[in-house]
Design a protein around this motif. Structure first.
Motif, PDB file in Angstrom:
ATOM      1  N   SER A  59       0.854  -1.189   0.000  1.00 29.70           N
ATOM      2  CA  SER A  59       0.000   0.000   0.000  1.00 29.70           C
ATOM      3  C   SER A  59       0.890   1.239   0.000  1.00 29.70           C
ATOM      4  N   LYS A  60       0.267   2.406  -0.207  1.00 33.40           N
ATOM      5  CA  LYS A  60       1.053   3.645  -0.147  1.00 33.40           C
ATOM      6  C   LYS A  60       1.559   3.894   1.265  1.00 33.40           C
ATOM      7  N   GLU A  61       0.800   3.453   2.276  1.00 29.30           N
ATOM      8  CA  GLU A  61       1.245   3.582   3.666  1.00 29.30           C
ATOM      9  C   GLU A  61       2.505   2.759   3.904  1.00 29.30           C
ATOM     10  N   ASP A  62       2.620   1.627   3.224  1.00 25.04           N
ATOM     11  CA  ASP A  62       3.765   0.739   3.387  1.00 25.04           C
ATOM     12  C   ASP A  62       5.063   1.423   2.978  1.00 25.04           C
ATOM     13  N   VAL A  63       4.999   2.341   2.016  1.00 28.87           N
ATOM     14  CA  VAL A  63       6.192   3.085   1.592  1.00 28.87           C
ATOM     15  C   VAL A  63       6.724   3.912   2.752  1.00 28.87           C
ATOM     16  N   VAL A  64       5.818   4.605   3.436  1.00 24.06           N
ATOM     17  CA  VAL A  64       6.217   5.459   4.553  1.00 24.06           C
ATOM     18  C   VAL A  64       6.696   4.615   5.722  1.00 24.06           C
ATOM     19  N   VAL A  65       6.024   3.503   5.966  1.00 19.02           N
ATOM     20  CA  VAL A  65       6.402   2.617   7.064  1.00 19.02           C
ATOM     21  C   VAL A  65       7.818   2.091   6.868  1.00 19.02           C
ATOM     22  N   GLN A  66       8.165   1.769   5.628  1.00 18.47           N
ATOM     23  CA  GLN A  66       9.526   1.289   5.357  1.00 18.47           C
ATOM     24  C   GLN A  66      10.548   2.381   5.630  1.00 18.47           C
ATOM     25  N   PHE A  67      10.215   3.616   5.269  1.00 21.59           N
ATOM     26  CA  PHE A  67      11.083   4.758   5.560  1.00 21.59           C
ATOM     27  C   PHE A  67      11.337   4.856   7.066  1.00 21.59           C
ATOM     28  N   LEU A  68      10.283   4.659   7.862  1.00 20.73           N
ATOM     29  CA  LEU A  68      10.417   4.714   9.315  1.00 20.73           C
ATOM     30  C   LEU A  68      11.259   3.553   9.840  1.00 20.73           C
ATOM     31  N   ALA A  69      11.044   2.370   9.287  1.00 22.27           N
ATOM     32  CA  ALA A  69      11.782   1.194   9.746  1.00 22.27           C
ATOM     33  C   ALA A  69      13.282   1.376   9.544  1.00 22.27           C
ATOM     34  N   GLY A  74      18.863   2.140  11.637  1.00 19.23           N
ATOM     35  CA  GLY A  74      20.078   2.949  11.668  1.00 19.23           C
ATOM     36  C   GLY A  74      20.431   3.387  13.076  1.00 19.23           C
ATOM     37  N   MET A  75      19.420   3.771  13.856  1.00 19.92           N
ATOM     38  CA  MET A  75      19.651   4.217  15.225  1.00 19.92           C
ATOM     39  C   MET A  75      20.247   3.097  16.079  1.00 19.92           C
ATOM     40  N   ARG A  76      19.658   1.915  15.955  1.00 23.32           N
ATOM     41  CA  ARG A  76      20.135   0.772  16.742  1.00 23.32           C
ATOM     42  C   ARG A  76      21.564   0.401  16.344  1.00 23.32           C
ATOM     43  N   ASN A  77      21.860   0.403  15.045  1.00 22.45           N
ATOM     44  CA  ASN A  77      23.201   0.047  14.580  1.00 22.45           C
ATOM     45  C   ASN A  77      24.243   1.043  15.054  1.00 22.45           C
ATOM     46  N   GLU A  78      23.891   2.333  15.053  1.00 23.74           N
ATOM     47  CA  GLU A  78      24.830   3.352  15.525  1.00 23.74           C
ATOM     48  C   GLU A  78      25.134   3.169  17.006  1.00 23.74           C
ATOM     49  N   LEU A  79      24.098   2.877  17.804  1.00 28.44           N
ATOM     50  CA  LEU A  79      24.311   2.685  19.238  1.00 28.44           C
ATOM     51  C   LEU A  79      25.200   1.477  19.490  1.00 28.44           C
ATOM     52  N   ALA A  80      24.968   0.400  18.751  1.00 31.70           N
ATOM     53  CA  ALA A  80      25.751  -0.826  18.935  1.00 31.70           C
ATOM     54  C   ALA A  80      27.226  -0.597  18.596  1.00 31.70           C
ATOM     55  N   PRO A 112       9.567  17.620   4.078  1.00 30.67           N
ATOM     56  CA  PRO A 112       8.153  17.394   3.730  1.00 30.67           C
ATOM     57  C   PRO A 112       7.640  16.021   4.162  1.00 30.67           C
ATOM     58  N   VAL A 113       8.523  15.006   4.137  1.00 29.35           N
ATOM     59  CA  VAL A 113       8.109  13.670   4.554  1.00 29.35           C
ATOM     60  C   VAL A 113       7.862  13.634   6.057  1.00 29.35           C
ATOM     61  N   VAL A 114       8.769  14.256   6.827  1.00 26.71           N
ATOM     62  CA  VAL A 114       8.588  14.327   8.281  1.00 26.71           C
ATOM     63  C   VAL A 114       7.299  15.073   8.612  1.00 26.71           C
ATOM     64  N   GLN A 115       7.051  16.182   7.915  1.00 28.01           N
ATOM     65  CA  GLN A 115       5.822  16.941   8.144  1.00 28.01           C
ATOM     66  C   GLN A 115       4.592  16.124   7.772  1.00 28.01           C
ATOM     67  N   LEU A 116       4.710  15.334   6.701  1.00 29.87           N
ATOM     68  CA  LEU A 116       3.605  14.456   6.292  1.00 29.87           C
ATOM     69  C   LEU A 116       3.313  13.438   7.394  1.00 29.87           C
ATOM     70  N   LEU A 128       4.525   6.292  15.985  1.00 25.55           N
ATOM     71  CA  LEU A 128       4.589   5.976  17.415  1.00 25.55           C
ATOM     72  C   LEU A 128       4.690   4.465  17.635  1.00 25.55           C
ATOM     73  N   GLU A 129       4.007   3.714  16.794  1.00 28.84           N
ATOM     74  CA  GLU A 129       4.068   2.253  16.886  1.00 28.84           C
ATOM     75  C   GLU A 129       5.492   1.759  16.624  1.00 28.84           C
ATOM     76  N   HIS A 130       6.127   2.352  15.625  1.00 27.92           N
ATOM     77  CA  HIS A 130       7.512   1.985  15.322  1.00 27.92           C
ATOM     78  C   HIS A 130       8.456   2.395  16.454  1.00 27.92           C
ATOM     79  N   GLN A 131       8.210   3.550  17.033  1.00 32.89           N
ATOM     80  CA  GLN A 131       9.069   3.981  18.131  1.00 32.89           C
ATOM     81  C   GLN A 131       9.007   3.011  19.304  1.00 32.89           C
TER      82      GLN A 131
END
Length: 221
Positions: A59-69, A74-80, A112-116, A128-131
């Motif tokens: 779905s179009k939502e899946d595109v944004v969800v992948q961006f979030l994932a 990246g955050m977890r890898n940097e911390l490790a 624009p993506v963050v604002q979206l 929030l679910e991803h966080q």
């Protein structure tokens, strides 16, 4: 012997198609709004068919969800990868900053993506679910760095939660300012607030390091 290079080439082509669809989708969604854009429009903007889109995304939502994932990974890898002797506040600040900098460094496309995401209730809920998922992964990494058991101690989950609250707050302020606010300064301010708590590990006292000064700039790699 000959199949591996062919597989690598196929994977590379697949990634290029996915990247092009993602780029077209995010640009279109950010410009015209989540509810307005259709999958047909995304496929047309990428110069591909609707059938091709559905080979990569559900779905179009899946595109944004992948961006979030990808941000969370990246955050977890940097911390490790941070030095073991680094204070928790410095290590978490670096991990958070890398994800924020990835956005701020390409503000023309990322803002624009963050604002979206922040401005669309359905996408904000997924954010929030991803966080919540990132918090669990970061907590495990924090516990591993300190040699403690995440299931028995409150500190890892709370430390990860504080870092992600800082992350969300910085993105929100940056978004609300339409990119005018300095993300590095906002990150410094956020971690100056939480660093004393992050660097006081129960049973160990202060972990050292202390909060970064307000003009410290991005954490060094």
């Amino acid at each position: 012997m000959t199949s591996r290079p062919a597989e690598t080439l196929a994977q590379r082509k697949r990634q290029l198609v996915a990247d092009e669809l993602t780029r077209a989708a995010l640009n279109l969604l950010a410009r015209e709004g989540f509810d307005t854009v259709t999958v047909d429009a995304i496929a047309a903007a990428a110069g591909m068919s609707k059938r091709t889109f559905f080979r990569y995304f559900s779905s179009k939502e899946d595109v944004v969800v992948q961006f979030l994932a990808e941000m969370g990974t990246g955050m977890r890898n940097e911390l490790a990868g941070r030095p073991a002797q680094e204070p928790p506040s410095a290590a978490l600040r670096h991990a958070v900053w890398c994800s924020i900098d990835a956005c701020a460094g390409h503000a023309d496309r990322a803002l624009p993506v963050v604002q979206l995401i922040l401005g669309t209730p359905a996408l904000h809920a997924r954010f929030l679910e991803h966080q919540a998922q990132w918090r669990d992964a970061l907590a495990v990494t924090v516990a591993r760095r300190l040699g403690i058991e995440p299931a028995e101690e409150l500190y890892p989950q709370m430390a990860a939660g504080m870092a992600l609250t800082a992350f969300h707050t910085v993105l929100q302020r940056w978004s609300e300012s339409n990119g005018a606010a300095d993300p590095a300064a906002l990150t410094d301010r956020a971690f100056a607030v939480i660093a004393p708590a992050l660097d006081t590990v129960p049973g160990r006292g202060a972990a050292g390091g202390g909060p970064a000064p307000a003009d410290a700039g991005p954490a060094p790699a």
